[in-house]
Write a protein that holds these residues in place. Structure first.
Motif, PDB file in Angstrom:
ATOM      1  N   UNK A  21     -17.260  17.003  12.956  1.00 39.19           N
ATOM      2  CA  UNK A  21     -16.524  15.748  12.767  1.00 39.19           C
ATOM      3  C   UNK A  21     -15.155  15.978  12.125  1.00 39.19           C
ATOM      4  N   UNK A  22     -14.124  15.439  12.756  1.00 37.85           N
ATOM      5  CA  UNK A  22     -12.762  15.608  12.285  1.00 37.85           C
ATOM      6  C   UNK A  22     -11.973  16.673  13.033  1.00 37.85           C
TER       7      UNK A  22
ATOM      8  N   UNK B 242      -4.647  19.511   5.388  1.00 31.33           N
ATOM      9  CA  UNK B 242      -5.042  18.795   4.173  1.00 31.33           C
ATOM     10  C   UNK B 242      -5.526  17.388   4.459  1.00 31.33           C
ATOM     11  N   UNK B 243      -4.897  16.694   5.401  1.00 32.91           N
ATOM     12  CA  UNK B 243      -5.351  15.346   5.752  1.00 32.91           C
ATOM     13  C   UNK B 243      -6.755  15.379   6.337  1.00 32.91           C
ATOM     14  N   UNK B 244      -7.002  16.336   7.227  1.00 37.31           N
ATOM     15  CA  UNK B 244      -8.343  16.452   7.819  1.00 37.31           C
ATOM     16  C   UNK B 244      -9.359  16.781   6.725  1.00 37.31           C
ATOM     17  N   UNK B 245      -9.023  17.715   5.841  1.00 39.65           N
ATOM     18  CA  UNK B 245      -9.954  18.093   4.777  1.00 39.65           C
ATOM     19  C   UNK B 245     -10.274  16.913   3.866  1.00 39.65           C
ATOM     20  N   UNK B 246      -9.276  16.105   3.535  1.00 40.38           N
ATOM     21  CA  UNK B 246      -9.462  14.994   2.601  1.00 40.38           C
ATOM     22  C   UNK B 246     -10.260  13.829   3.186  1.00 40.38           C
ATOM     23  N   UNK B 247     -10.403  13.774   4.521  1.00 36.35           N
ATOM     24  CA  UNK B 247     -11.101  12.630   5.101  1.00 36.35           C
ATOM     25  C   UNK B 247     -12.590  12.619   4.773  1.00 36.35           C
TER      26      UNK B 247
ATOM     27  N   UNK C  83      -7.913  22.377  14.330  1.00 40.57           N
ATOM     28  CA  UNK C  83      -8.291  22.234  12.929  1.00 40.57           C
ATOM     29  C   UNK C  83      -9.765  21.852  12.951  1.00 40.57           C
ATOM     30  N   UNK C  84     -10.650  22.811  12.672  1.00 38.58           N
ATOM     31  CA  UNK C  84     -12.093  22.583  12.763  1.00 38.58           C
ATOM     32  C   UNK C  84     -12.678  22.554  11.360  1.00 38.58           C
ATOM     33  N   UNK C  85     -13.032  21.343  10.872  1.00 38.32           N
ATOM     34  CA  UNK C  85     -13.631  21.244   9.541  1.00 38.32           C
ATOM     35  C   UNK C  85     -14.940  22.014   9.483  1.00 38.32           C
ATOM     36  N   UNK C  86     -15.196  22.609   8.316  1.00 37.09           N
ATOM     37  CA  UNK C  86     -16.438  23.346   8.124  1.00 37.09           C
ATOM     38  C   UNK C  86     -17.196  22.735   6.956  1.00 37.09           C
TER      39      UNK C  86
ATOM     40  N   UNK D 163     -15.245  14.361   1.848  1.00 35.60           N
ATOM     41  CA  UNK D 163     -15.414  15.251   0.686  1.00 35.60           C
ATOM     42  C   UNK D 163     -16.452  16.351   0.904  1.00 35.60           C
ATOM     43  N   UNK D 164     -17.235  16.269   1.962  1.00 30.68           N
ATOM     44  CA  UNK D 164     -18.224  17.307   2.248  1.00 30.68           C
ATOM     45  C   UNK D 164     -17.610  18.526   2.940  1.00 30.68           C
TER      46      UNK D 164
END
Length: 143
Positions: free
Chosen positions: A40-41, A74-79, A107-110, A81-82
């Motif tokens: 997601x994200x 940073x925007x993707x990471x902040x969306x 940009x692949x959130x982990x 908190x997990x």
């Protein structure tokens, strides 16, 4: 937007001919959700100029388009908190699994325990000191 081409999917998204879930846009780049959503994200950033991949970037292209990587990451990471990490990747050429031939950055959130595997391999045992020196020298010569 004269730098766009007719049959490119990402050029169509930039022009608005194909809908997207845009998260950021300015005169230089457009960032939107990847339809695959590996996690997601998962977001893509594309230059608003058709450039096939990093092999075709000029120094000016790099300065103009890549400056947005930290802000988007940073925007993707902040969306969420997990999110505990992020893979930021670009596939350049078909052999590197580039599917859309318009430069783009993933940009692949982990998330802890997400099970996603980014496959690499360690071939260090197949190289000698001379091998490393020879390869490094050949690359240095290209500058």
């Amino acid at each position: 937007m004269s730098d766009l081409i007719k049959d490119c999917l990402f050029c169509k998204i930039i022009r608005g001919d194909v809908p997207s879930y845009t998260v950021f846009e300015n005169d230089d780049v457009k960032a939107f959700l990847d339809i695959s959503q590996v996690n997601p994200g998962h977001t893509l950033m594309v230059p608003k100029k058709h450039i096939t991949n990093f092999f075709d970037y000029t120094a000016e292209d790099a300065r103009r388009y890549l400056q947005y990587i930290p802000a988007i990451a940073n925007a993707v990471k902040k969306f969420d908190p997990k999110i505990t990490g992020m893979n930021i990747t670009a596939n350049n050429g078909k052999s590197a699994n580039q599917v859309v031939m318009h430069s783009h950055i993933h940009f692949i959130p982990r998330f802890e325990g997400d099970g996603l595997k980014m496959k690499t391999r360690n071939n260090a045992d197949k190289y000698t000191e001379d091998d490393y020196k020879r390869i490094a020298e050949k690359i240095r010569e290209q500058f």
